[in-house]
Design a protein around this motif. Sequence first.
Motif, PDB file in Angstrom:
ATOM      1  N   LEU A   5      47.008  75.926  -9.191  1.00  0.00           N
ATOM      2  CA  LEU A   5      46.892  74.920 -10.254  1.00  0.00           C
ATOM      3  C   LEU A   5      48.262  74.385 -10.642  1.00  0.00           C
ATOM      4  O   LEU A   5      48.436  73.182 -10.856  1.00  0.00           O
ATOM      5  CB  LEU A   5      46.174  75.500 -11.472  1.00  0.00           C
ATOM      6  CG  LEU A   5      44.670  75.697 -11.341  1.00  0.00           C
ATOM      7  CD1 LEU A   5      44.131  76.442 -12.564  1.00  0.00           C
ATOM      8  CD2 LEU A   5      43.968  74.365 -11.178  1.00  0.00           C
ATOM      9  N   ASN A   6      49.217  75.289 -10.756  1.00  0.00           N
ATOM     10  CA  ASN A   6      50.578  74.883 -11.103  1.00  0.00           C
ATOM     11  C   ASN A   6      51.153  73.976 -10.016  1.00  0.00           C
ATOM     12  O   ASN A   6      51.763  72.948 -10.317  1.00  0.00           O
ATOM     13  CB  ASN A   6      51.467  76.104 -11.313  1.00  0.00           C
ATOM     14  CG  ASN A   6      52.825  75.716 -11.834  1.00  0.00           C
ATOM     15  OD1 ASN A   6      52.931  74.931 -12.765  1.00  0.00           O
ATOM     16  ND2 ASN A   6      53.861  76.249 -11.216  1.00  0.00           N
ATOM     17  N   TYR A   7      50.964  74.346  -8.762  1.00  0.00           N
ATOM     18  CA  TYR A   7      51.459  73.528  -7.658  1.00  0.00           C
ATOM     19  C   TYR A   7      50.803  72.142  -7.685  1.00  0.00           C
ATOM     20  O   TYR A   7      51.475  71.124  -7.501  1.00  0.00           O
ATOM     21  CB  TYR A   7      51.197  74.212  -6.311  1.00  0.00           C
ATOM     22  CG  TYR A   7      51.649  73.378  -5.150  1.00  0.00           C
ATOM     23  CD1 TYR A   7      52.996  73.300  -4.813  1.00  0.00           C
ATOM     24  CD2 TYR A   7      50.738  72.627  -4.415  1.00  0.00           C
ATOM     25  CE1 TYR A   7      53.425  72.514  -3.757  1.00  0.00           C
ATOM     26  CE2 TYR A   7      51.152  71.830  -3.353  1.00  0.00           C
ATOM     27  CZ  TYR A   7      52.495  71.789  -3.033  1.00  0.00           C
ATOM     28  OH  TYR A   7      52.916  70.991  -2.005  1.00  0.00           O
ATOM     29  N   ALA A   8      49.508  72.082  -7.934  1.00  0.00           N
ATOM     30  CA  ALA A   8      48.798  70.804  -7.997  1.00  0.00           C
ATOM     31  C   ALA A   8      49.320  69.950  -9.148  1.00  0.00           C
ATOM     32  O   ALA A   8      49.555  68.745  -8.981  1.00  0.00           O
ATOM     33  CB  ALA A   8      47.294  71.038  -8.142  1.00  0.00           C
ATOM     34  N   PHE A   9      49.519  70.585 -10.292  1.00  0.00           N
ATOM     35  CA  PHE A   9      50.050  69.851 -11.451  1.00  0.00           C
ATOM     36  C   PHE A   9      51.445  69.325 -11.146  1.00  0.00           C
ATOM     37  O   PHE A   9      51.757  68.163 -11.420  1.00  0.00           O
ATOM     38  CB  PHE A   9      50.067  70.758 -12.687  1.00  0.00           C
ATOM     39  CG  PHE A   9      50.605  70.085 -13.905  1.00  0.00           C
ATOM     40  CD1 PHE A   9      49.833  69.192 -14.620  1.00  0.00           C
ATOM     41  CD2 PHE A   9      51.910  70.330 -14.333  1.00  0.00           C
ATOM     42  CE1 PHE A   9      50.326  68.555 -15.744  1.00  0.00           C
ATOM     43  CE2 PHE A   9      52.409  69.693 -15.445  1.00  0.00           C
ATOM     44  CZ  PHE A   9      51.626  68.801 -16.158  1.00  0.00           C
ATOM     45  N   LEU A  10      52.301  70.179 -10.574  1.00  0.00           N
ATOM     46  CA  LEU A  10      53.667  69.759 -10.264  1.00  0.00           C
ATOM     47  C   LEU A  10      53.689  68.631  -9.237  1.00  0.00           C
ATOM     48  O   LEU A  10      54.489  67.701  -9.350  1.00  0.00           O
ATOM     49  CB  LEU A  10      54.492  70.946  -9.773  1.00  0.00           C
ATOM     50  CG  LEU A  10      54.833  71.993 -10.829  1.00  0.00           C
ATOM     51  CD1 LEU A  10      55.569  73.170 -10.200  1.00  0.00           C
ATOM     52  CD2 LEU A  10      55.632  71.397 -11.960  1.00  0.00           C
ATOM     53  N   SER A  11      52.815  68.685  -8.254  1.00  0.00           N
ATOM     54  CA  SER A  11      52.810  67.623  -7.249  1.00  0.00           C
ATOM     55  C   SER A  11      52.340  66.288  -7.843  1.00  0.00           C
ATOM     56  O   SER A  11      52.753  65.233  -7.386  1.00  0.00           O
ATOM     57  CB  SER A  11      51.959  68.010  -6.042  1.00  0.00           C
ATOM     58  OG  SER A  11      50.602  68.116  -6.405  1.00  0.00           O
ATOM     59  N   LEU A  12      51.506  66.351  -8.860  1.00  0.00           N
ATOM     60  CA  LEU A  12      51.044  65.125  -9.518  1.00  0.00           C
ATOM     61  C   LEU A  12      52.070  64.566 -10.505  1.00  0.00           C
ATOM     62  O   LEU A  12      52.069  63.362 -10.782  1.00  0.00           O
ATOM     63  CB  LEU A  12      49.733  65.378 -10.260  1.00  0.00           C
ATOM     64  CG  LEU A  12      48.493  65.592  -9.399  1.00  0.00           C
ATOM     65  CD1 LEU A  12      47.317  66.016 -10.277  1.00  0.00           C
ATOM     66  CD2 LEU A  12      48.152  64.330  -8.625  1.00  0.00           C
ATOM     67  N   THR A  13      52.920  65.422 -11.032  1.00  0.00           N
ATOM     68  CA  THR A  13      53.801  64.993 -12.132  1.00  0.00           C
ATOM     69  C   THR A  13      55.279  64.985 -11.785  1.00  0.00           C
ATOM     70  O   THR A  13      56.092  64.669 -12.655  1.00  0.00           O
ATOM     71  CB  THR A  13      53.592  65.892 -13.358  1.00  0.00           C
ATOM     72  OG1 THR A  13      53.901  67.248 -13.010  1.00  0.00           O
ATOM     73  CG2 THR A  13      52.169  65.789 -13.881  1.00  0.00           C
ATOM     74  N   THR A  14      55.652  65.300 -10.578  1.00  0.00           N
ATOM     75  CA  THR A  14      57.062  65.295 -10.204  1.00  0.00           C
ATOM     76  C   THR A  14      57.446  63.923  -9.671  1.00  0.00           C
ATOM     77  O   THR A  14      57.344  63.645  -8.477  1.00  0.00           O
ATOM     78  CB  THR A  14      57.364  66.402  -9.162  1.00  0.00           C
ATOM     79  OG1 THR A  14      56.977  67.656  -9.720  1.00  0.00           O
ATOM     80  CG2 THR A  14      58.838  66.440  -8.819  1.00  0.00           C
ATOM     81  N   HIS A  15      57.848  63.072 -10.597  1.00  0.00           N
ATOM     82  CA  HIS A  15      58.238  61.700 -10.274  1.00  0.00           C
ATOM     83  C   HIS A  15      59.430  61.311 -11.149  1.00  0.00           C
ATOM     84  O   HIS A  15      59.295  60.526 -12.088  1.00  0.00           O
ATOM     85  CB  HIS A  15      57.074  60.738 -10.488  1.00  0.00           C
ATOM     86  CG  HIS A  15      55.883  61.061  -9.656  1.00  0.00           C
ATOM     87  ND1 HIS A  15      55.833  60.793  -8.305  1.00  0.00           N
ATOM     88  CD2 HIS A  15      54.721  61.677  -9.960  1.00  0.00           C
ATOM     89  CE1 HIS A  15      54.679  61.211  -7.826  1.00  0.00           C
ATOM     90  NE2 HIS A  15      53.983  61.754  -8.811  1.00  0.00           N
ATOM     91  N   PRO A  16      60.615  61.893 -10.862  1.00  0.00           N
ATOM     92  CA  PRO A  16      61.762  61.636 -11.731  1.00  0.00           C
ATOM     93  C   PRO A  16      62.175  60.171 -11.802  1.00  0.00           C
ATOM     94  O   PRO A  16      62.643  59.714 -12.842  1.00  0.00           O
ATOM     95  CB  PRO A  16      62.878  62.496 -11.132  1.00  0.00           C
ATOM     96  CG  PRO A  16      62.439  62.829  -9.747  1.00  0.00           C
ATOM     97  CD  PRO A  16      60.949  62.788  -9.755  1.00  0.00           C
ATOM     98  N   GLU A  17      61.971  59.427 -10.730  1.00  0.00           N
ATOM     99  CA  GLU A  17      62.342  58.006 -10.771  1.00  0.00           C
ATOM    100  C   GLU A  17      61.428  57.232 -11.717  1.00  0.00           C
ATOM    101  O   GLU A  17      61.871  56.352 -12.446  1.00  0.00           O
ATOM    102  CB  GLU A  17      62.318  57.402  -9.361  1.00  0.00           C
ATOM    103  CG  GLU A  17      63.340  58.020  -8.419  1.00  0.00           C
ATOM    104  CD  GLU A  17      64.776  57.896  -8.916  1.00  0.00           C
ATOM    105  OE1 GLU A  17      65.124  56.862  -9.518  1.00  0.00           O
ATOM    106  OE2 GLU A  17      65.550  58.838  -8.691  1.00  0.00           O
TER     107      GLU A  17
END
Length: 143
Positions: A5-17
């Motif tokens: 779940l954490n990996y899925a959340f991080l992949s959806l929300t890791t967009h620093p630009e």
Amino acid sequence: MISRLNYAFLSLTTHPEFGKLLLRLTFGVLMLFHGVAKVQHGIGWISGMLIAQGLPGFIAYGVFVGEIITPVLIIIGLFTRQAAFIYAFNILVATLLVGMGKFFTLTNVGAWGLENEALYFLGGLSIMFLGAGKYTLFAGKEK
């Protein structure tokens, strides 16, 4: 399970630009409201405060740089770091002129009396340190 779940959340929300763009748009647009108010209602009251502090009243015209020009530059991503520095400096000067009486106060809802000023100032500094990112009207010019 939690790890997935954490990996899925991080992949959806890791967009620093995209985060940099959102930060620039938020602080730029919100400051523009202040600049438009100065255009509509004038800056005579700011000039009066400066004169009362022994400073020349014409310095008040700097508010147009800090509240109109720099937010536009921040929004479009041109000279973003320099504009954000001027933006933060503008907030600092405004706070020193009108807000210092609120330094040790809390509002009725428990907020610090200078909460908005601190938010704008630190937002400007954050943009200065982060830069424009890749989503600008001048892609490739700033990093």
